[in-house]
Design a protein around this motif. Structure first.
Motif, short mmCIF file in Angstrom:
data_model
loop_
_atom_site.label_atom_id
_atom_site.label_comp_id
_atom_site.label_asym_id
_atom_site.label_seq_id
_atom_site.Cartn_x
_atom_site.Cartn_y
_atom_site.Cartn_z
N GLU A 7 43.74 -2.58 3.93
CA GLU A 7 42.35 -2.15 3.77
C GLU A 7 41.43 -2.90 4.74
O GLU A 7 40.45 -2.34 5.25
N ARG A 8 41.77 -4.17 5.05
CA ARG A 8 40.98 -4.93 6.02
C ARG A 8 41.22 -4.40 7.44
O ARG A 8 40.29 -4.34 8.25
N PHE A 9 42.44 -4.00 7.72
CA PHE A 9 42.76 -3.41 9.02
C PHE A 9 41.98 -2.11 9.21
O PHE A 9 41.42 -1.85 10.28
N VAL A 10 41.93 -1.28 8.17
CA VAL A 10 41.21 0.00 8.25
C VAL A 10 39.73 -0.25 8.48
O VAL A 10 39.08 0.45 9.27
N GLN A 11 39.18 -1.26 7.81
CA GLN A 11 37.76 -1.57 8.01
C GLN A 11 37.49 -1.94 9.47
O GLN A 11 36.51 -1.49 10.07
N ALA A 12 38.36 -2.76 10.06
CA ALA A 12 38.20 -3.16 11.46
C ALA A 12 38.33 -1.95 12.39
O ALA A 12 37.60 -1.82 13.38
N ALA A 13 39.26 -1.05 12.06
CA ALA A 13 39.44 0.16 12.87
C ALA A 13 38.20 1.04 12.83
O ALA A 13 37.77 1.58 13.86
N HIS A 14 37.60 1.17 11.66
CA HIS A 14 36.37 1.96 11.56
C HIS A 14 35.22 1.28 12.31
O HIS A 14 34.38 1.96 12.91
N ARG A 15 35.20 -0.04 12.29
CA ARG A 15 34.18 -0.76 13.04
C ARG A 15 34.33 -0.50 14.54
O ARG A 15 33.34 -0.31 15.26
N ALA A 16 35.58 -0.46 15.01
CA ALA A 16 35.82 -0.16 16.42
C ALA A 16 35.42 1.27 16.74
O ALA A 16 34.82 1.54 17.78
N GLN A 17 35.73 2.20 15.85
CA GLN A 17 35.38 3.60 16.07
C GLN A 17 33.86 3.75 16.17
O GLN A 17 33.35 4.47 17.05
N ALA A 18 33.12 3.06 15.30
CA ALA A 18 31.66 3.13 15.33
C ALA A 18 31.11 2.52 16.62
O ALA A 18 30.16 3.04 17.21
N ALA A 19 31.72 1.43 17.08
CA ALA A 19 31.24 0.76 18.29
C ALA A 19 31.48 1.59 19.54
O ALA A 19 30.75 1.46 20.53
N LEU A 20 32.48 2.46 19.50
CA LEU A 20 32.83 3.27 20.67
C LEU A 20 32.05 4.57 20.74
O LEU A 20 32.11 5.27 21.76
N ARG A 21 31.32 4.90 19.67
CA ARG A 21 30.51 6.11 19.72
C ARG A 21 29.37 5.92 20.71
O ARG A 21 28.83 4.82 20.85
N PRO A 22 28.93 6.99 21.38
CA PRO A 22 27.78 6.87 22.29
C PRO A 22 26.56 6.40 21.52
O PRO A 22 26.33 6.79 20.38
N THR A 23 25.79 5.52 22.14
CA THR A 23 24.56 5.00 21.51
C THR A 23 23.47 6.05 21.59
O THR A 23 23.07 6.47 22.66
N LEU A 24 22.99 6.48 20.44
CA LEU A 24 21.95 7.50 20.37
C LEU A 24 20.75 6.96 19.62
O LEU A 24 20.90 6.19 18.67
N ALA A 25 19.56 7.37 20.02
CA ALA A 25 18.37 6.97 19.27
C ALA A 25 18.36 7.68 17.93
O ALA A 25 18.58 8.89 17.86
N PRO A 26 18.13 6.97 16.82
CA PRO A 26 18.15 7.61 15.52
C PRO A 26 16.96 8.54 15.33
O PRO A 26 15.87 8.28 15.82
N THR A 27 17.21 9.64 14.66
CA THR A 27 16.13 10.55 14.30
C THR A 27 15.57 10.11 12.97
O THR A 27 16.18 9.31 12.26
N PRO A 28 14.39 10.62 12.56
CA PRO A 28 13.80 10.18 11.29
C PRO A 28 14.69 10.41 10.09
O PRO A 28 14.53 9.75 9.07
N THR A 29 15.63 11.36 10.17
CA THR A 29 16.48 11.65 9.02
C THR A 29 17.79 10.88 9.07
O THR A 29 18.58 10.95 8.14
N GLU A 30 18.06 10.14 10.16
CA GLU A 30 19.31 9.41 10.27
C GLU A 30 19.17 8.02 9.67
O GLU A 30 18.13 7.38 9.79
N PRO A 31 20.25 7.52 9.02
CA PRO A 31 20.19 6.15 8.50
C PRO A 31 20.19 5.16 9.64
O PRO A 31 20.77 5.40 10.69
N LEU A 32 19.52 4.01 9.46
CA LEU A 32 19.44 3.01 10.50
C LEU A 32 20.57 2.00 10.43
O LEU A 32 20.64 1.11 11.26
N GLU A 33 21.44 2.10 9.45
CA GLU A 33 22.52 1.14 9.33
C GLU A 33 23.86 1.85 9.43
O GLU A 33 23.99 3.02 9.06
#
Length: 236
Positions: A99-125
């Motif tokens: 479960e800790r490995f999966v959490q790290a993998a998801h963190r990597a997946q999130a870090a590799l996504r293109p950086t986009l400016a959040p819209t008013p309806t998007e969560p900031l976290e």
């Protein structure tokens, strides 16, 4: 990469169970891994630290640019502060739980996504900025930024948050593995604090969100080193 065959096999098995991970290579020897990475760029590198001839920390400085995201895997917790200087995306202590490995993998997946400016309806976290704490047979959603500190009470932890106190059956190690690396510090055997809410430090105590907490001698040097790393001036 890992010089321990059993540990490496565990990571290979974990990779096979995560749909968005594709294994490109596995290595027991550091220089062979460096040569492969120069010819075959990858997005994420799971890297052991304590290895013969060339450590994982040294290998990380030889990676081609742009370098892959690094997730360290090691049995030695004392390397954590040094690993964040590279920087490391995450730091997994052996034996690595799935479960800790999966959490790290998801963190990597999130870090590799293109950086986009959040819209008013998007969560900031991001998803890894939220904890789900079990209390009274329910999972309560707690933003990481809202956790002030945690107090150990035998096999339980009392969490002090913006929403109030929460008592949960959890260990300090289990909580630390869920938190973003480098942003929390153990200052006493029964206290883990969020550096974001640290107000001041005296010789043997720290104030966190209006509460004075003791600093134990066992944790003092590592805590002060972590403050230095975070750019806070610390002189005694």
């Amino acid at each position: 990469m890992d010089d321990e065959p059993l540990a490496l096999n565990v990571l290979v098995e974990y990779c096979a169970q995560v749909p968005f991970l594709e294994l490109k290579g596995r290595f027991h020897e550091a220089l062979a891994a460096v040569e492969f990475l120069h010819e075959n760029p990858v997005d994420v590198l799971f890297l052991d630290i304590h290895m013969p001839r060339l450590s994982g920390l040294q290998l990380a400085q030889l990676l081609p640019q742009p370098a892959p995201r690094i997730i360290f895997t090691t049995a030695h917790a004392q390397y954590a502060a040094e690993s964040y200087e590279l920087p490391a995306l995450d730091y997994l202590l052996k034996p690595v739980r799935f479960e800790r490995f999966v959490q790290a993998a998801h963190r990597a997946q999130a870090a590799l996504r293109p950086t986009l400016a959040p819209t008013p309806t998007e969560p900031l976290e991001h998803a890894d900025e939220v904890l789900f704490i079990r209390q009274d047979s329910r999972l309560h959603r707690v933003p990481v930024a809202d956790l002030y500190y945690a107090e150990g009470q035998k096999e339980y932890l009392m969490l002090y948050t913006a929403a109030g106190r929460m008592l949960t059956l959890q260990s300090f190690r289990g909580l630390e593995e869920l938190l973003p690396p480098g942003r929390f510090a153990r200052i006493y055997r029964s206290y883990l604090i969020n550096l974001r809410h640290l107000e001041f430090v005296e010789r043997n105590r720290a104030q966190v969100h209006g509460t004075l907490l003791p600093i134990g001698e066992t944790y003092r040097e590592a805590f002060l080193e972590q403050l230095r790393f975070h750019g806070r001036a610390v002189k005694w």
